[in-house]
Scaffold this active site. Sequence first.
Site, PDB file in Angstrom:
ATOM      1  N   ARG A  83      -7.423   2.361   4.441  1.00 27.90           N
ATOM      2  CA  ARG A  83      -6.632   2.019   5.426  1.00 27.90           C
ATOM      3  C   ARG A  83      -6.979   1.983   6.773  1.00 27.90           C
ATOM      4  O   ARG A  83      -7.074   1.010   7.708  1.00 27.90           O
ATOM      5  CB  ARG A  83      -5.104   2.438   5.535  1.00 27.90           C
ATOM      6  CG  ARG A  83      -4.362   2.119   4.224  1.00 27.90           C
ATOM      7  CD  ARG A  83      -3.159   2.831   4.236  1.00 27.90           C
ATOM      8  NE  ARG A  83      -3.331   4.445   4.076  1.00 27.90           N
ATOM      9  CZ  ARG A  83      -2.303   5.139   4.449  1.00 27.90           C
ATOM     10  NH1 ARG A  83      -1.110   4.682   4.685  1.00 27.90           N
ATOM     11  NH2 ARG A  83      -2.505   6.503   4.441  1.00 27.90           N
ATOM     12  N   ASN A 101      -0.753   1.686   1.634  1.00 29.84           N
ATOM     13  CA  ASN A 101      -0.832   1.872   0.181  1.00 29.84           C
ATOM     14  C   ASN A 101       0.286   1.501  -0.680  1.00 29.84           C
ATOM     15  O   ASN A 101       1.495   1.145  -0.148  1.00 29.84           O
ATOM     16  CB  ASN A 101      -1.214   3.419   0.091  1.00 29.84           C
ATOM     17  CG  ASN A 101      -2.349   4.041   0.533  1.00 29.84           C
ATOM     18  OD1 ASN A 101      -3.404   3.393   0.831  1.00 29.84           O
ATOM     19  ND2 ASN A 101      -2.176   5.405   0.898  1.00 29.84           N
TER      20      ASN A 101
END
Length: 158
Positions: A83, A101
């Site tokens: 990320r 996520n």
Amino acid sequence: MLADLGVCPSLAKDGAPRCALESSCRRIPVSAHLAGVGLLLAFLSTLGCLVRAPGVGMNMAEGDTLISVDYEIFGKVQGVFFRKYTQAEGKKLGLVGWVQNTDEGTVQGQLQGPISKVRHMQEWLETRGSPKSHIDRANFRNEKVIVKLDYSDFQIVK
């Protein structure tokens, strides 16, 4: 002279592959499909079917169509700073959107920006990711032309 439509264009006259990847005629990578979508958008824009508008806070070349696309990345993409690297790459390209996520072990999000920059980011998501990640596949869906950006930056969603 007309081309023989029954012959694969990547084969030489003797039947040997002209390209390094012998299986390129049998397997079409996702990036080739994305290129086809880009060609379709370019064709439609020449017909005046697409709306072009400058993005919020973005300095773009005139005529660069804005698009939005959702993505989901499969593989070893959690616990490897995926990320963080995605956010950094998106910001570097001047894109906006988000990344998060999922409970299924994937990473998902949305990209928005000029089509050329979004295509670059799609390639990055499909092939590079973070240094310790391993990408099995990338799914892109809900691609659409947009008039304005829905976000002001690129966020990591917890």
